[in-house]
Write a protein that holds these residues in place. Structure first.
Motif: not given
Length: 417
Positions: A65-70, A80-90, A175-178, A196-204
């Motif tokens: 229950n602690n994972k969110v996609r950003m 200042k530069t912010i690079n492309d981000i597609d990460k799992i926030v834990e 930033p946006q979140f899923q 690949n995303l883990t099972r807990d990252e996909l179904l959280n």
């Protein structure tokens, strides 16, 4: 049905053992080979879980229950530069006592992902939370006594601000979140990821915990998610109109009031043949709730003792039972699962405690192997015999009692001429 009282037995079971490779304290077997139960005389075996007890010695906030996609498209501002981000926030695992502390932890995890993918450093941020929650004696966020704020109320919605104190920097994108809840069994990768995303990252279950919109479809692939339009998001994340140094993030729904996502623990057994909603038996995000064959035999409720201890228990009177279809019961096998059919989310023993700088993880076999996660339960096995269909007897038909007023004088001759 008649019960064989002399062949009914209570089995007192403990999962504590040095299992090595033979099982663990969350998946264990009771061997009955010395005194097996059998129903070779046409009788029926019935198993009932009368009592169950296990201490909750895993964290409320955990991998389930602690994972969110950003995600965020790259941009530059004020040198200042912010690079492309597609990460799992834990969110760090643990038991959080207040909604504000959980909100702060999530905000810190988001900030860490941004600084890891940009020229910004932690000291460039002056983040704040604006979560409004009260207790009976204090206002958690601003530490004001509630009696002077009688018109206020608990909002429980996630709220925090990402503020950059670099004067020349402004946010041009937010930033946006899923909160991913994808259980289709397929493999997916985030943009730029090698694994690949883990099972807990996909179904959280983060959407339950944080009050976010549930996202049941994966966005990405050939076109990165931050280059797509009309992508659904779980939270509102907007640049503040009066201060472009600040991003305001808030959830659409209230956070879970209990700060956990496991109100019940399910006990399954291969010897149990029942029916259950498909969402309980299969790790899936389908919500049609069709009923399928299940091995669930009982459900233990989360209970909090007066000293603060948390347990999952079944106490008398218990109505959980299963009829055994096999003719001989040589063993009973048990598994402990959550409401998605997942194993109990025990913490990783390699993770050091929060306040420890030097930690020797060693080579522990895990909490459910040689740790302190022990089940004690009472199982009742009963033997019943039913009546044979050939011996079923109904009531005799009622005696005929004709109404004298309806009698007729008409006679039928024996022979017609």
């Amino acid at each position: 049905m008649n019960k064989y009282e002399n062949e009914s037995q209570l089995l007192f079971i403990s999962s504590e053992a040095n299992f090595e490779s033979l099982g663990n304290q969350a998946h264990f077997k009771v061997d009955l080979n010395d005194q097996p139960f059998s129903n070779n005389d046409g009788s029926l075996l019935k198993m009932s879980v009368k009592e169950f007890n296990i201490a909750k010695n895993w964290y409320n906030i955990n991998d389930t229950n602690n994972k969110v996609r950003m995600f965020l498209k790259s941009f530059s501002s004020g040198g200042k530069t912010i690079n492309d981000i597609d990460k799992i926030v834990e969110i760090p695992v643990g038991d959080y006592l207040t909604h504000e502390s959980l909100c702060l932890s999530f905000m810190s995890a988001v900030t860490s992902v941004i600084t890891s993918n940009s020229d910004l450093v932690l000291s460039d941020f002056t983040n704040t939370t604006s979560l409004q929650t009260f207790s009976k004696t204090s206002h958690v966020s601003s530490f004001q006594d509630e009696p002077s704020l009688k018109t206020r109320y608990n909002d429980y919605r996630l709220q925090f601000n990402l503020s950059v104190n670099v004067s020349s920097f402004v946010w041009s994108k937010a930033p946006q979140f899923q909160c991913l809840n994808i259980g289709d069994g397929k493999s997916y990768k985030l943009n730029g990821a090698s694994d690949n995303l883990t099972r807990d990252e996909l179904l959280n279950d983060s959407y339950i915990l944080l009050g976010g919109e549930r996202i049941e479809e994966f966005y990405g692939g050939d076109t990165p998610i931050y280059d797509q339009t009309d992508v659904p998001v779980s939270f509102s994340s907007k640049i503040e109109s009066t201060d472009t140094h600040k991003i305001q993030v808030c959830s659409y729904y209230p956070m879970n009031t209990s700060l956990n996502t496991m109100p019940n623990l399910y006990i399954t057994s291969r010897q149990s043949h029942s029916q259950a909603s498909s969402s309980l038996e299969q790790i899936s995000n389908e919500h049609a709730h069709s009923f399928i064959q299940s091995s669930i035999i009982a459900k233990a409720k989360r209970e909090i003792d007066r000293d603060g201890g948390v347990f999952y228990r079944i106490t008398q009177p218990s109505y959980f039972f299963a009829n055994v279809t096999a003719s001989v019961l040589n063993f009973v096998e048990f598994d402990l699962r959550d409401s998605r059919g997942r194993l109990i989310p025990y913490p990783n023993p390699a993770l050091p405690p929060v306040t420890v700088d030097t930690y020797d993880a060693g080579n522990p076999k895990g909490q459910i192997k040689n740790g302190n996660s022990v089940v004690d339960m009472v199982l009742l096995v009963e033997k019943y015999v039913g009546n044979s269909p050939q011996k079923l007897q109904g009531f005799a038909p009622p005696e005929s009692n004709p109404n004298p007023n309806l009698r007729s004088n008409l006679t039928i001759p024996r022979k017609m001429c």
